[in-house]
Scaffold this motif. Sequence first.
Motif, mmCIF file in Angstrom:
data_model
loop_
_atom_site.group_PDB
_atom_site.id
_atom_site.type_symbol
_atom_site.label_atom_id
_atom_site.label_comp_id
_atom_site.label_asym_id
_atom_site.label_seq_id
_atom_site.Cartn_x
_atom_site.Cartn_y
_atom_site.Cartn_z
ATOM 1 N N THR A 75 20.087 -22.822 -47.968
ATOM 2 C CA THR A 75 20.150 -23.690 -46.792
ATOM 3 C C THR A 75 20.366 -22.789 -45.584
ATOM 4 O O THR A 75 21.115 -21.810 -45.655
ATOM 5 C CB THR A 75 21.286 -24.716 -46.885
ATOM 6 O OG1 THR A 75 22.544 -24.036 -47.040
ATOM 7 C CG2 THR A 75 21.080 -25.648 -48.073
ATOM 8 N N TYR A 76 19.697 -23.116 -44.492
ATOM 9 C CA TYR A 76 19.855 -22.301 -43.293
ATOM 10 C C TYR A 76 19.642 -23.151 -42.048
ATOM 11 O O TYR A 76 19.151 -24.278 -42.108
ATOM 12 C CB TYR A 76 18.891 -21.111 -43.299
ATOM 13 C CG TYR A 76 17.433 -21.476 -43.124
ATOM 14 C CD1 TYR A 76 16.866 -21.543 -41.853
ATOM 15 C CD2 TYR A 76 16.609 -21.734 -44.221
ATOM 16 C CE1 TYR A 76 15.528 -21.866 -41.677
ATOM 17 C CE2 TYR A 76 15.279 -22.066 -44.054
ATOM 18 C CZ TYR A 76 14.741 -22.125 -42.781
ATOM 19 O OH TYR A 76 13.416 -22.453 -42.615
ATOM 20 N N ARG A 77 20.017 -22.577 -40.896
ATOM 21 C CA ARG A 77 19.898 -23.261 -39.614
ATOM 22 C C ARG A 77 19.160 -22.392 -38.617
ATOM 23 O O ARG A 77 19.297 -21.164 -38.618
ATOM 24 C CB ARG A 77 21.288 -23.586 -39.051
ATOM 25 C CG ARG A 77 21.238 -24.291 -37.693
ATOM 26 C CD ARG A 77 22.617 -24.520 -37.120
ATOM 27 N NE ARG A 77 23.210 -23.304 -36.611
ATOM 28 C CZ ARG A 77 24.002 -23.273 -35.536
ATOM 29 N NH1 ARG A 77 24.298 -24.386 -34.885
ATOM 30 N NH2 ARG A 77 24.530 -22.147 -35.127
ATOM 31 N N ARG A 78 18.397 -23.045 -37.748
ATOM 32 C CA ARG A 78 17.809 -22.382 -36.590
ATOM 33 C C ARG A 78 18.445 -22.950 -35.326
ATOM 34 O O ARG A 78 18.642 -24.148 -35.203
ATOM 35 C CB ARG A 78 16.293 -22.569 -36.547
ATOM 36 C CG ARG A 78 15.573 -21.809 -37.655
ATOM 37 C CD ARG A 78 14.087 -21.713 -37.393
ATOM 38 N NE ARG A 78 13.402 -20.965 -38.438
ATOM 39 C CZ ARG A 78 13.285 -19.647 -38.470
ATOM 40 N NH1 ARG A 78 13.831 -18.923 -37.480
ATOM 41 N NH2 ARG A 78 12.651 -19.052 -39.443
ATOM 42 N N ARG A 79 18.738 -22.047 -34.390
ATOM 43 C CA ARG A 79 19.442 -22.438 -33.176
ATOM 44 C C ARG A 79 18.749 -21.846 -31.959
ATOM 45 O O ARG A 79 18.201 -20.741 -32.018
ATOM 46 C CB ARG A 79 20.886 -21.945 -33.256
ATOM 47 C CG ARG A 79 21.819 -22.515 -32.188
ATOM 48 C CD ARG A 79 22.073 -21.556 -31.065
ATOM 49 N NE ARG A 79 23.212 -21.963 -30.228
ATOM 50 C CZ ARG A 79 23.541 -21.385 -29.090
ATOM 51 N NH1 ARG A 79 22.819 -20.366 -28.644
ATOM 52 N NH2 ARG A 79 24.586 -21.802 -28.399
ATOM 53 N N ARG A 80 18.785 -22.603 -30.848
ATOM 54 C CA ARG A 80 18.261 -22.160 -29.565
ATOM 55 C C ARG A 80 19.384 -22.184 -28.538
ATOM 56 O O ARG A 80 20.344 -22.942 -28.685
ATOM 57 C CB ARG A 80 17.119 -23.072 -29.108
ATOM 58 C CG ARG A 80 15.887 -22.994 -29.996
ATOM 59 C CD ARG A 80 14.894 -24.095 -29.671
ATOM 60 N NE ARG A 80 13.699 -24.013 -30.510
ATOM 61 C CZ ARG A 80 12.812 -24.993 -30.643
ATOM 62 N NH1 ARG A 80 12.994 -26.150 -30.011
ATOM 63 N NH2 ARG A 80 11.754 -24.825 -31.414
ATOM 64 N N PRO A 81 19.281 -21.393 -27.465
ATOM 65 C CA PRO A 81 20.361 -21.369 -26.472
ATOM 66 C C PRO A 81 20.431 -22.666 -25.675
ATOM 67 O O PRO A 81 19.452 -23.416 -25.583
ATOM 68 C CB PRO A 81 19.971 -20.190 -25.566
ATOM 69 C CG PRO A 81 18.494 -20.050 -25.728
ATOM 70 C CD PRO A 81 18.200 -20.440 -27.150
ATOM 71 N N ARG A 82 21.583 -22.920 -25.114
ATOM 72 C CA ARG A 82 21.722 -24.086 -24.234
ATOM 73 C C ARG A 82 20.737 -23.950 -23.074
ATOM 74 O O ARG A 82 20.565 -22.874 -22.511
ATOM 75 C CB ARG A 82 23.154 -24.192 -23.711
ATOM 76 C CG ARG A 82 24.162 -24.629 -24.774
ATOM 77 C CD ARG A 82 25.555 -24.764 -24.180
ATOM 78 N NE ARG A 82 26.546 -25.115 -25.187
ATOM 79 C CZ ARG A 82 26.905 -26.361 -25.490
ATOM 80 N NH1 ARG A 82 26.325 -27.377 -24.863
ATOM 81 N NH2 ARG A 82 27.824 -26.594 -26.404
ATOM 82 N N GLY A 83 20.105 -25.065 -22.735
ATOM 83 C CA GLY A 83 19.117 -25.071 -21.679
ATOM 84 C C GLY A 83 17.692 -24.982 -22.175
ATOM 85 O O GLY A 83 16.756 -25.320 -21.448
ATOM 86 N N ALA A 84 17.507 -24.534 -23.423
ATOM 87 C CA ALA A 84 16.171 -24.482 -24.011
ATOM 88 C C ALA A 84 15.794 -25.861 -24.544
ATOM 89 O O ALA A 84 16.652 -26.727 -24.737
ATOM 90 C CB ALA A 84 16.121 -23.452 -25.134
ATOM 91 N N ALA A 85 14.510 -26.075 -24.791
ATOM 92 C CA ALA A 85 14.068 -27.327 -25.403
ATOM 93 C C ALA A 85 14.690 -27.443 -26.791
ATOM 94 O O ALA A 85 14.720 -26.463 -27.553
ATOM 95 C CB ALA A 85 12.545 -27.348 -25.512
ATOM 96 N N SER A 86 15.187 -28.643 -27.120
ATOM 97 C CA SER A 86 15.899 -28.844 -28.391
ATOM 98 C C SER A 86 16.976 -27.784 -28.569
ATOM 99 O O SER A 86 17.014 -27.051 -29.556
ATOM 100 C CB SER A 86 14.920 -28.823 -29.574
ATOM 101 O OG SER A 86 14.030 -29.901 -29.515
ATOM 102 N N GLU A 87 17.864 -27.715 -27.578
ATOM 103 C CA GLU A 87 18.886 -26.666 -27.559
ATOM 104 C C GLU A 87 19.864 -26.772 -28.720
ATOM 105 O O GLU A 87 19.950 -27.790 -29.391
ATOM 106 C CB GLU A 87 19.663 -26.731 -26.244
ATOM 107 C CG GLU A 87 20.490 -28.006 -26.098
ATOM 108 C CD GLU A 87 21.332 -28.019 -24.830
ATOM 109 O OE1 GLU A 87 21.118 -27.174 -23.951
ATOM 110 O OE2 GLU A 87 22.230 -28.875 -24.741
ATOM 111 N N ARG A 88 20.560 -25.670 -28.950
ATOM 112 C CA ARG A 88 21.584 -25.521 -29.978
ATOM 113 C C ARG A 88 20.981 -25.646 -31.383
ATOM 114 O O ARG A 88 19.814 -25.269 -31.603
ATOM 115 C CB ARG A 88 22.738 -26.503 -29.740
ATOM 116 C CG ARG A 88 23.425 -26.316 -28.381
ATOM 117 C CD ARG A 88 24.486 -27.357 -28.121
ATOM 118 N NE ARG A 88 25.553 -27.281 -29.126
ATOM 119 C CZ ARG A 88 26.462 -28.240 -29.294
ATOM 120 N NH1 ARG A 88 26.417 -29.342 -28.558
ATOM 121 N NH2 ARG A 88 27.400 -28.112 -30.208
ATOM 122 N N GLY A 89 21.752 -26.117 -32.341
ATOM 123 C CA GLY A 89 21.261 -26.173 -33.719
ATOM 124 C C GLY A 89 20.252 -27.293 -33.884
ATOM 125 O O GLY A 89 20.621 -28.445 -34.086
#
Length: 324
Positions: A47-61
């Motif tokens: 199991t794993y997660r992908r995360r984007r920085p705050r402010g990006a499209a679909s931010e965070r996890g």
Amino acid sequence: MVNRVYAPLAAFDPLAGEVVLAPEKDEEGYWAGAAGVLHDGERFWLTYRRRRPRGAASERGWQCAVAVSDDGVDFTDVWSVHKDELGTPSMERFCLMPADGSGFRLYLSYVDPADNRWRIDALTAEHPSAFDVTRARPVLTAASTGTEGVKDPYVVRAGPVTYLFASYAEPLADPDPLAHATAHSTGDIYNVGATTHPTGLATSLDGESFTWRGSVLPVGTGWDRYQARLNSVVPIPGGGYVGFYDGAASHAENYEERCGVAVSADLFGWTRLSEYGPWVTSPYGSGSVRYLDALILGGHWWLYYEMTRQDGAHELRVLRVRAE
């Protein structure tokens, strides 16, 4: 003379591991990690997660997935969930386990859209590809644990008992409703410094209905005085357990925790061995090596971990070390 040391594991170089998953972009705030690993006797499940920085499209996890592999390195996704399917601001670590009888049970960690507090749910299916998040059931919430939120489950079976370790936010000292609203305004109390974050334990006889037992690994007094999150537990033949945990000194190190080691005789009480500093760190940036999940298989330690790269992004690696 009796050898009282089983499968010793020295501090390792995280750069020696193979890359399992790379982040979407080679930039700070993009992560691939929060791994949980299961071997069912034939194959590896991740199991794993992908995360984007705050402010990006679909931010965070924004995405969590279950993947399968024959060799423990090359994984193929069999199921995934987008955070919008849960209506949540962010997801974090998931944990996959065999269900009683047959099939699989998945424990989900995400921010409850109703109150902005982290929670843990569970769902079951005959195969991971058949998981349906609309059928998820609550396992631990802020209300059921008397905390400000609970996340990042790690589950162990010992005899008839299921042990669920989870990171949690201690109750706030200030009873003012405004203080509570402020602490949860970002949808991540871990990132605001309002309280500390030890590891708690819940137990169950069916893997679904849990009793909250409270803290088992409190925060420390030094490098891990803000957070101590137990990520994996390895039983030692002859008795006892070794665990790997993430530590942080303040909310400024949230997202960039480093790895420590603790031991236990009974899973209820843990003693940290890395009291004066982290056990393993990355040579880059914050030095973060976190969410280390370990198992012993075929005479080797298999170590899966998320680490900070030179560009500030996080990637997921695996390192195999002979168990002496």
